[in-house]
Scaffold this active site. Structure first.
Site, mmCIF file in Angstrom:
data_model
loop_
_atom_site.group_PDB
_atom_site.id
_atom_site.type_symbol
_atom_site.label_atom_id
_atom_site.label_comp_id
_atom_site.label_asym_id
_atom_site.label_seq_id
_atom_site.Cartn_x
_atom_site.Cartn_y
_atom_site.Cartn_z
ATOM 1 N N ARG A 24 23.814 69.718 -17.282
ATOM 2 C CA ARG A 24 22.499 69.284 -16.808
ATOM 3 C C ARG A 24 21.485 69.486 -17.916
ATOM 4 N NH1 ARG A 24 20.329 71.431 -11.021
ATOM 5 N NH2 ARG A 24 18.454 71.857 -12.213
ATOM 6 N N ARG A 68 26.964 76.873 -15.268
ATOM 7 C CA ARG A 68 26.759 75.508 -14.794
ATOM 8 C C ARG A 68 26.427 74.587 -15.963
ATOM 9 N NH1 ARG A 68 22.228 74.382 -10.348
ATOM 10 N NH2 ARG A 68 20.818 74.330 -12.112
ATOM 11 N N LYS A 115 21.329 77.494 -3.687
ATOM 12 C CA LYS A 115 20.705 76.751 -2.591
ATOM 13 C C LYS A 115 21.492 75.486 -2.249
ATOM 14 C CE LYS A 115 16.754 76.088 -4.608
ATOM 15 N NZ LYS A 115 16.717 76.841 -5.855
HETATM 16 P P1 ADP Z 1 16.532 74.407 -9.845
HETATM 17 O O1 ADP Z 1 16.462 75.020 -8.467
HETATM 18 O O2 ADP Z 1 17.695 74.871 -10.654
HETATM 19 O O3 ADP Z 1 15.235 74.466 -10.579
HETATM 20 P P2 ADP Z 1 16.298 71.701 -8.746
HETATM 21 O O4 ADP Z 1 17.379 70.700 -8.743
HETATM 22 O O5 ADP Z 1 15.851 72.226 -7.425
HETATM 23 O O6 ADP Z 1 16.866 72.859 -9.669
HETATM 24 O O7 ADP Z 1 15.011 71.136 -9.505
HETATM 25 C C1 ADP Z 1 15.101 70.608 -10.793
HETATM 26 C C2 ADP Z 1 13.735 70.153 -11.285
HETATM 27 O O8 ADP Z 1 13.225 69.096 -10.455
HETATM 28 C C3 ADP Z 1 12.635 71.217 -11.255
HETATM 29 O O9 ADP Z 1 12.667 72.070 -12.377
HETATM 30 C C4 ADP Z 1 11.372 70.303 -11.242
HETATM 31 O O10 ADP Z 1 11.128 69.743 -12.504
HETATM 32 C C5 ADP Z 1 11.801 69.165 -10.338
HETATM 33 N N1 ADP Z 1 11.452 69.434 -8.918
HETATM 34 C C6 ADP Z 1 12.332 69.570 -7.892
HETATM 35 N N2 ADP Z 1 11.698 69.810 -6.733
HETATM 36 C C7 ADP Z 1 10.361 69.844 -7.020
HETATM 37 C C8 ADP Z 1 9.186 70.070 -6.251
HETATM 38 N N3 ADP Z 1 9.252 70.344 -4.942
HETATM 39 N N4 ADP Z 1 7.994 70.028 -6.880
HETATM 40 C C9 ADP Z 1 7.912 69.777 -8.186
HETATM 41 N N5 ADP Z 1 8.977 69.566 -8.980
HETATM 42 C C10 ADP Z 1 10.205 69.591 -8.411
#
Ligand code: ADP
Length: 201
Positions: A135, A129, A15
């Site tokens: 991360r 990654r 994404k």
């Molecule tokens: P991935 O798609 O690999 O899970 P992201 O960077 O999109 O990685 O998200 C990392 C973390 O950030 C999620 O696992 C969650 O803890 C938090 N997070 C991100 N966006 C949201 C959201 N819209 N609602 C709740 N938690 C979120």
């Protein structure tokens, strides 16, 4: 050119990569809630300290906190004409919040891009990654947990956006450029005008 877009897909679907390309093409900001949380965690802000253990475990940050964060971000001048949200909304309650927020401004979404990627491919990508970026939520356990949480919490959103006629489903397996083209074609097929690439008009 403007556009209000979401990009949805399981963790590791690519994404972020596609969001950056698409946002660049439309001249709109790519807003990733995960990046905002990680930035706050890194800088040890009050928000960062509050969400660190949740994010590290691969759980979702509470809706109220996440919604306010997005509301503040979308109020910034660069997002008034358009945006691409990556990683938000992720729950039905976030969907309702975003809808209401946009409606207040007389705005609505133009398209919801759904990236489809096989779960095995995704886990392999995230392992790589983890090795490259370190991360803290890319441990094997957290990766698997995030996939489950996505299936449970976020997959139902796809039905909502499908019913609203907004969903553009894209095969997320292939070269980065190839997938980007598929997304643009998907938008064009919904009669969304795609700006020409810089230097190509
Ligand atoms: P991935 O798609 O690999 O899970 P992201 O960077 O999109 O990685 O998200 C990392 C973390 O950030 C999620 O696992 C969650 O803890 C938090 N997070 C991100 N966006 C949201 C959201 N819209 N609602 C709740 N938690 C979120």
């Amino acid at each position: 050119m403007t556009g209000r877009f979401l990009i949805i897909g399981p963790p590791g679907a690519g994404k972020g990569t596609q969001a950056a390309l698409l946002a660049g093409r439309f001249g709109i900001p790519a807003i990733a809630t995960g990046d905002i949380f990680r930035e706050n965690i890194k800088n040890e802000t009050p928000l960062g300290l509050e969400v660190k253990s949740i994010v590290d475990a691969g759980d979702y940050v509470p809706d109220a906190l996440t919604n306010e964060l997005v509301k503040d971000r979308l109020a910034k001048p660069d997002a008034t004409d358009g945006f691409l949200l990556d990683g938000y909304p992720r729950t039905l309650s976030q969907v309702a919040f975003l809808d209401a927020l946009l409606a207040q401004e007389g705005q609505k979404l133009d398209a919801v891009i759904r990236l489809v990627v096989d779960v095995e491919v995704v886990v392999e990508r995230l392992r790589k990654r983890a090795a490259q970026q370190g991360r803290s939520d890319d441990t094997e356990e957290a990766i698997r947990h995030r996939q489950e949480v996505f299936k449970r919490e976020t997959a139902p959103l796809l039905e909502v956006y499908e019913a609203a006629g907004l969903l553009v489903t894209i095969d997320g397996i292939g070269e980065v450029g190839e997938i980007a083209e598929r997304i643009l074609d998907g938008l064009r097929s919904r009669a969304i005008e795609v700006p020409s690439a810089a230097g190509q008009n």
